[in-house]
Write a protein that holds these residues in place. Structure first.
Motif, mmCIF file in Angstrom:
data_model
loop_
_atom_site.group_PDB
_atom_site.id
_atom_site.type_symbol
_atom_site.label_atom_id
_atom_site.label_comp_id
_atom_site.label_asym_id
_atom_site.label_seq_id
_atom_site.Cartn_x
_atom_site.Cartn_y
_atom_site.Cartn_z
ATOM 1 N N MET A 174 1.200 -1.340 0.094
ATOM 2 C CA MET A 174 -0.254 0.011 -0.209
ATOM 3 C C MET A 174 0.562 1.487 0.074
ATOM 4 N N GLY A 175 1.653 1.206 0.599
ATOM 5 C CA GLY A 175 2.759 2.275 0.997
ATOM 6 C C GLY A 175 1.765 3.182 1.653
ATOM 7 N N TYR A 176 3.044 4.377 2.364
ATOM 8 C CA TYR A 176 2.423 5.499 3.420
ATOM 9 C C TYR A 176 0.818 6.706 1.797
ATOM 10 N N PRO A 177 0.362 6.944 2.982
ATOM 11 C CA PRO A 177 -0.771 7.420 1.673
ATOM 12 C C PRO A 177 -0.286 9.038 1.304
ATOM 13 N N GLY A 178 -1.044 10.001 -0.143
ATOM 14 C CA GLY A 178 -0.060 11.048 0.177
ATOM 15 C C GLY A 178 -0.339 12.465 1.582
ATOM 16 N N LEU A 179 -0.360 13.170 1.685
ATOM 17 C CA LEU A 179 -1.115 14.076 2.695
ATOM 18 C C LEU A 179 -2.263 14.643 2.483
ATOM 19 N N GLU A 180 -3.039 14.115 1.783
ATOM 20 C CA GLU A 180 -4.323 14.622 1.835
ATOM 21 C C GLU A 180 -4.528 13.679 2.526
ATOM 22 N N GLY A 181 -4.038 12.535 1.791
ATOM 23 C CA GLY A 181 -4.954 11.227 2.464
ATOM 24 C C GLY A 181 -4.812 10.855 4.088
ATOM 25 N N GLU A 182 -3.875 10.964 4.433
ATOM 26 C CA GLU A 182 -3.834 11.069 6.339
ATOM 27 C C GLU A 182 -4.170 12.345 6.423
ATOM 28 N N LEU A 183 -4.692 13.429 6.371
ATOM 29 C CA LEU A 183 -5.092 14.266 6.221
ATOM 30 C C LEU A 183 -7.007 13.535 6.486
ATOM 31 N N GLU A 184 -7.237 12.683 5.624
ATOM 32 C CA GLU A 184 -8.442 12.733 5.472
ATOM 33 C C GLU A 184 -8.767 11.254 6.524
#
Length: 320
Positions: A174-184
């Motif tokens: 999966m890898g780490y989510p992007g900035l917007e994903g982690e904000l969500e």
């Protein structure tokens, strides 16, 4: 069910899963490719990226029964397959099914269990059945395993041998989510009572999934693409960084995954991009590197990419 209908149904499932899981589209499509091809998926990632939620979401969206097995060093084969329990009232032994008797099984941190326990699950994956005290018990159909392993922490783990990794249709992460994903993720957690989005069933269950899995079997692969696919596998055996290249079974799995990828696109024929897209997740875990390449930290993905660069693509760089 035809290819266009299958594409629409699969698209609905992916859309439902994407509403709950914050992950790259290619990752979710790789997992779905393994399911369509009646294979299994190995997810190698650090903890906390959403692997369990991914497995649960797929099972719910597909309308299938879900089971999770936490692999630990003291886990026994019978803890997975089940065992015979003595019924005092009847004076007989009755088989008590283990958690492997489900449509979608999450084998969490599979590399934490000893090899004998790992082998019990892998036998079930390969045979679609388990044997207890000489009696064979059929597993539910469809049967789809999503296994996870932590690539960072090695203490107290038992790495899957190459021959056992070869049982998985695809290996991805999966890898780490992007900035917007982690904000969500933070926004979801801010609401303490609704921080995990709910997933609703999209398909009717096992019968519909079986219909979907039949569609790739009808997908056509031209002779020139079959030759291209075989050359990819054979070329890995010629690489100086590889001790053992892709096996004939691995080439067959790439063939099956390519047809499933075409189904995702709603086509009843395979194009070169289907093969190139599935090559890395379908082949990377089947390579055994030389000691020198392993010591240098050579990535298996890079080897597959080099192989793809070296070979001409039918219908693109070759003359008709």
């Amino acid at each position: 069910m035809d290819s266009s209908t299958a594409r629409d149904r699969v698209g609905d499932v992916l859309e439902e899963v994407q509403a709950a899981v914050i992950a790259d589209d290619n990752f979710l499509e790789s997992v779905m490719t393994a399911l369509l091809a009646d294979g299994h998926a190995l997810l190698e990632d650090v903890p906390g990226t959403g692997k369990t939620l991914t497995a649960q979401s797929f099972a719910t969206a597909l309308g299938l029964e879900f089971s999770r097995i936490q692999f630990t060093p003291d886990l026994l084969p019978a803890d997975i397959t089940g065992s015979n329990i003595y019924n005092e009232a009847e004076g007989t032994f009755e088989f008590q099914p283990g958690p492997v008797f489900a449509n979608v099984v999450l084998a969490d941190e599979i590399n934490r269990a000893p090899p004998k326990t790992q082998a019990a699950l892998l036998e079930a994956m390969g045979e679609g059945q388990v044997s207890v005290n000489g009696t064979t018990h059929e597993l539910p159909s469809p049967f789809f395993v999503i296994a996870t392993q932590n690539p960072v922490e090695q203490e107290g783990t038992f790495g899957l041998p190459e021959a056992q990794r070869d049982r998985f249709m695809v290996k991805t992460s999966m890898g780490y989510p992007g900035l917007e994903g982690e904000l969500e993720l933070i926004d979801r957690r801010a609401n303490r009572f609704e921080h995990v989005p709910s997933v609703t069933p999209v398909l009717d269950g096992a019968e519909t999934v079986a219909d979907l899995q039949h569609v790739p079997e009808t997908v056509d692969v031209e002779t020139r693409l079959r030759e291209y696919l075989v050359r990819i596998g054979r070329q890995t055996r010629e690489d100086d960084r590889v001790d053992v290249g892709v096996s004939p079974r691995g080439i067959q799995k790439l063939f099956e995954a390519s047809r499933a990828r075409a189904t995702l696109a709603g086509r009843d024929y395979v194009v070169p991009d289907d093969i190139k897209t599935t090559a890395i997740p379908a082949l990377q875990h089947r390579l055994v590197l030389t000691a020198e390449a392993d010591a240098k930290g050579v990535e298996r993905e890079a080897i597959i990419e080099d192989v793809l660069d070296q070979l001409s693509v039918p219908g693109v760089t070759e003359e008709e």
